[in-house]
Design an enzyme around this catalytic site. Structure first.
Site, PDB file in Angstrom:
ATOM      1  N   ARG A   1      13.263   5.237-115.786  1.00 11.53           N
ATOM      2  CA  ARG A   1      13.575   5.327-114.364  1.00 11.53           C
ATOM      3  C   ARG A   1      12.941   6.541-113.685  1.00 11.53           C
ATOM      4  O   ARG A   1      12.976   6.661-112.457  1.00 11.53           O
ATOM      5  CB  ARG A   1      15.097   5.334-114.177  1.00 11.53           C
ATOM      6  CG  ARG A   1      15.716   3.945-114.319  1.00 11.53           C
ATOM      7  CD  ARG A   1      17.207   3.986-114.075  1.00 11.53           C
ATOM      8  NE  ARG A   1      17.928   4.495-115.233  1.00 11.53           N
ATOM      9  CZ  ARG A   1      19.241   4.728-115.246  1.00 11.53           C
ATOM     10  NH1 ARG A   1      19.958   4.523-114.147  1.00 11.53           N
ATOM     11  NH2 ARG A   1      19.835   5.169-116.338  1.00 11.53           N
TER      12      ARG A   1
ATOM     13  N   GLN B   1      10.845   9.732-134.604  1.00  6.25           N
ATOM     14  CA  GLN B   1      11.698   8.547-134.592  1.00  6.25           C
ATOM     15  C   GLN B   1      10.821   7.394-134.084  1.00  6.25           C
ATOM     16  O   GLN B   1      10.649   7.207-132.888  1.00  6.25           O
ATOM     17  CB  GLN B   1      12.911   8.740-133.676  1.00  6.25           C
ATOM     18  CG  GLN B   1      13.877   7.552-133.710  1.00  6.25           C
ATOM     19  CD  GLN B   1      14.973   7.650-132.652  1.00  6.25           C
ATOM     20  OE1 GLN B   1      14.850   8.397-131.675  1.00  6.25           O
ATOM     21  NE2 GLN B   1      16.044   6.892-132.835  1.00  6.25           N
TER      22      GLN B   1
ATOM     23  N   GLY C   1      32.448   9.927-121.695  1.00  2.00           N
ATOM     24  CA  GLY C   1      33.441   9.729-122.747  1.00  2.00           C
ATOM     25  C   GLY C   1      34.541  10.770-122.676  1.00  2.00           C
ATOM     26  O   GLY C   1      34.265  11.967-122.550  1.00  2.00           O
TER      27      GLY C   1
ATOM     28  N   GLU D   1      35.040   5.939-124.515  1.00  2.00           N
ATOM     29  CA  GLU D   1      34.088   5.709-123.438  1.00  2.00           C
ATOM     30  C   GLU D   1      34.795   5.139-122.214  1.00  2.00           C
ATOM     31  O   GLU D   1      35.865   4.550-122.299  1.00  2.00           O
ATOM     32  CB  GLU D   1      32.985   4.753-123.906  1.00  2.00           C
ATOM     33  CG  GLU D   1      32.152   5.281-125.063  1.00  2.00           C
ATOM     34  CD  GLU D   1      31.479   6.605-124.750  1.00  2.00           C
ATOM     35  OE1 GLU D   1      31.090   6.825-123.578  1.00  2.00           O
ATOM     36  OE2 GLU D   1      31.371   7.452-125.660  1.00  2.00           O
TER      37      GLU D   1
ATOM     38  N   TYR E   1     -13.233  40.716-100.461  1.00  2.00           N
ATOM     39  CA  TYR E   1     -13.050  40.291-101.846  1.00  2.00           C
ATOM     40  C   TYR E   1     -13.358  41.455-102.772  1.00  2.00           C
ATOM     41  O   TYR E   1     -14.463  42.026-102.734  1.00  2.00           O
ATOM     42  CB  TYR E   1     -13.970  39.113-102.190  1.00  2.00           C
ATOM     43  CG  TYR E   1     -13.989  38.786-103.662  1.00  2.00           C
ATOM     44  CD1 TYR E   1     -12.892  38.191-104.277  1.00  2.00           C
ATOM     45  CD2 TYR E   1     -15.089  39.109-104.455  1.00  2.00           C
ATOM     46  CE1 TYR E   1     -12.899  37.905-105.629  1.00  2.00           C
ATOM     47  CE2 TYR E   1     -15.106  38.831-105.808  1.00  2.00           C
ATOM     48  CZ  TYR E   1     -14.005  38.230-106.394  1.00  2.00           C
ATOM     49  OH  TYR E   1     -14.010  37.953-107.750  1.00  2.00           O
TER      50      TYR E   1
ATOM     51  N   TYR F   1     -20.657  38.595-110.093  1.00  3.03           N
ATOM     52  CA  TYR F   1     -21.128  37.530-110.986  1.00  3.03           C
ATOM     53  C   TYR F   1     -22.561  37.163-110.640  1.00  3.03           C
ATOM     54  O   TYR F   1     -22.876  36.834-109.485  1.00  3.03           O
ATOM     55  CB  TYR F   1     -20.209  36.309-110.832  1.00  3.03           C
ATOM     56  CG  TYR F   1     -20.525  35.157-111.771  1.00  3.03           C
ATOM     57  CD1 TYR F   1     -20.657  35.368-113.136  1.00  3.03           C
ATOM     58  CD2 TYR F   1     -20.664  33.864-111.270  1.00  3.03           C
ATOM     59  CE1 TYR F   1     -20.936  34.313-113.993  1.00  3.03           C
ATOM     60  CE2 TYR F   1     -20.928  32.801-112.120  1.00  3.03           C
ATOM     61  CZ  TYR F   1     -21.070  33.025-113.482  1.00  3.03           C
ATOM     62  OH  TYR F   1     -21.347  31.976-114.329  1.00  3.03           O
TER      63      TYR F   1
ATOM     64  N   ALA G   1     -22.447  50.159 -92.674  1.00  5.07           N
ATOM     65  CA  ALA G   1     -22.112  48.764 -92.409  1.00  5.07           C
ATOM     66  C   ALA G   1     -23.333  47.874 -92.604  1.00  5.07           C
ATOM     67  O   ALA G   1     -24.453  48.223 -92.231  1.00  5.07           O
ATOM     68  CB  ALA G   1     -21.585  48.618 -90.985  1.00  5.07           C
TER      69      ALA G   1
END
Length: 458
Positions: free
Chosen positions: A14, A71, A139, A153, A364, A385, A421
């Site tokens: 479900r 199982q 239960g 139950e 950055y 990089y 700059a």
């Protein structure tokens, strides 16, 4: 030695997803991890996970941390525990805790206290229970003068029994030898044709063994989820419970809309958490901070008196009295030191930002070591990089990095040095120097007028 068997083989049809139900998350962590954590925090390290549906996903998640058994057929809870008999035989002189991997709110105190009672009373089996306002569907525990006689139950309960509010959580302590013996006597003589773990209680009682129940102080110990609505309920319950604990510890919430806090997060007194904030993992927030609105902090440390506004921070350290935001990302491996100011639309990645340094906006800083009292102008980029490898920049104390400067790593800016700059710095700059690295300006007279001639006519 005491051990635990966690049942994690359910599919959860479900849920409408192709994965084992115990891997669905509550506050960002699989329900299975909540159960494992409760075991470990109570001192139980010897754990076996019973897998079934999509077993390979359980194996991938656990990564070999614990023993697992398969199982192959779903023939009931008793059958699931049978698969762990070889595991239990390794320490058959101890006790075995059986838990459901999709009931995340079992807690370490309940585990420890129920084991203590189990041993002291010489029980063969101890059922962990909870008392709830509305027991419908669960239960009921039938108590006697010497323990319990049965678990009834809902469909089989009498009118009087339905009034009982003590219910079965689905968690049990067994004397290991007795559990192994009882599992060998289970049958499928029932309407479902399955091996029921609850039948072991009747088997042990018939053999003259003692069965009892431990009532947990945690009312949520019984909660699980069968569908997405139930999963939302678990998340809501956990979220509200955690926020409640932080309120008791002096944390301020003026509104809890969209706030999610992981169960391992630590927050100091006097800190204000604003709407839309998500704190997860091993995050630690200091005292007298303002976090939010709309911050995401994951596996990070934040010092005292710090203000974060629309910040995403991952696996990093932010020290005292830092001001960051809005719209800032602090990526893993970063350290923002005391008094630093990080402004809007800035990204910091794997870098150290020194004390009182200001990175105002649209910048950055990646793979860099920045000293104290450095000023970054608008639009600065550390070019870390080259397409093959990443290199670091070093910017020493009191440097001034002009607007739209590109620092092409590896490069070092000395103490008190300036960059003009618009410069693209490719060489080291000595202390107290000014570096200007720009291309020559070439002016072509009349170019624009000729190019725009036709457009102007239109």
């Amino acid at each position: 030695m005491d051990n635990a068997v966690i049942l994690a083989g359910g599919q959860g049809k479900r849920m409408k997803a192709d994965m084992p139900k115990p891997l669905f998350k509550v506050l960002g962590e699989p329900m299975l991890e909540w159960v494992i954590g409760a075991c470990e925090n109570s001192g139980i390290k010897d754990i076996c996970v019973v897998k079934g549906y999509k077993a390979e996903m359980i194996d991938e998640y656990l990564g070999g941390r614990y023993e697992t058994v398969l199982q192959a057929e779903r023939l009931g809870t008793g059958h699931a525990v049978m698969q762990a008999i070889p595991f239990m035989k390794k320490n058959s002189d101890g006790n075995t805790l059986v838990l459901c991997g999709d009931a995340p709110f079992i807690d370490s105190k309940t585990i420890s206290d129920s084991l203590k009672m189990h041993k002291e009373n010489g029980n063969s089996v101890t059922v962990i229970t909870s008392e709830v306002e509305n027991p419908f569907g669960y239960g009921r525990i039938i108590r006697t003068a010497n323990g319990i006689s049965s678990i009834v139950e809902e469909k089989d309960a009498t009118v009087e029994q339905k009034k009982i509010r003590e219910i079965n959580s689905g968690a049990y302590w067994f004397r290991t030898e007795d559990l192994i013996e009882a599992l060998g006597l289970l049958t499928t003589d029932n309407s479902q044709g399955e091996y029921y773990l609850t039948d072991t209680i009747y088997i042990l009682l018939e053999k003259g063994r003692k069965a009892d129940a431990f009532k947990s102080e945690n009312p949520n110990v019984v909660l699980g989820a069968n569908d997405r609505r139930g999963l939302l309920m678990l998340n809501t319950t956990a979220r509200e419970d955690i926020i409640g604990k932080h309120l008791e510890n002096g944390v301020e919430f003026t509104c809890t809309d969209g706030i999610t806090i992981g169960r391992d997060v630590v927050i100091g007194a006097g800190t204000q958490i604003l709407s839309g904030t998500v704190l997860s993992g091993k995050t630690v927030i200091g005292s007298d901070c303002v976090i939010g609105p709309d911050c995401i902090i994951e596996n990070s440390t934040v010092g005292n008196g710090t203000k974060l506004n629309y910040v995403q921070c991952y696996e990093s350290q932010i020290d005292d009295n830092v001001k960051i935001g809005p719209f800032v990302q602090v990526r893993p491996g970063s350290h923002i030191k005391s008094g630093a100011k990080i402004g809007d639309f800035v990204e910091i990645k794997n870098s150290v930002i020194g004390e009182e340094t200001a990175v105002a906006h649209l910048t950055y800083v990646g793979d860099s070591d920045v000293g104290g009292c450095v000023n970054f102008g608008c639009g600065v980029v550390t070019v870390n990089y080259d397409g093959e490898k990443k290199s670091r920049c070093t910017i020493e104390d009191n440097a001034f990095i002009g607007c739209n400067t590109n620092l092409v790593a590896p490069v070092k800016i000395g103490k008190g040095a300036y960059t003009a700059a618009g410069s693209t710095i490719t060489k080291d700059v000595p202390a107290d120097a000014l570096a200007i690295e720009r291309g020559d300006t070439k002016t072509i007279e009349g170019y624009a007028a000729r190019k725009l001639k036709n457009r102007k006519k239109k």
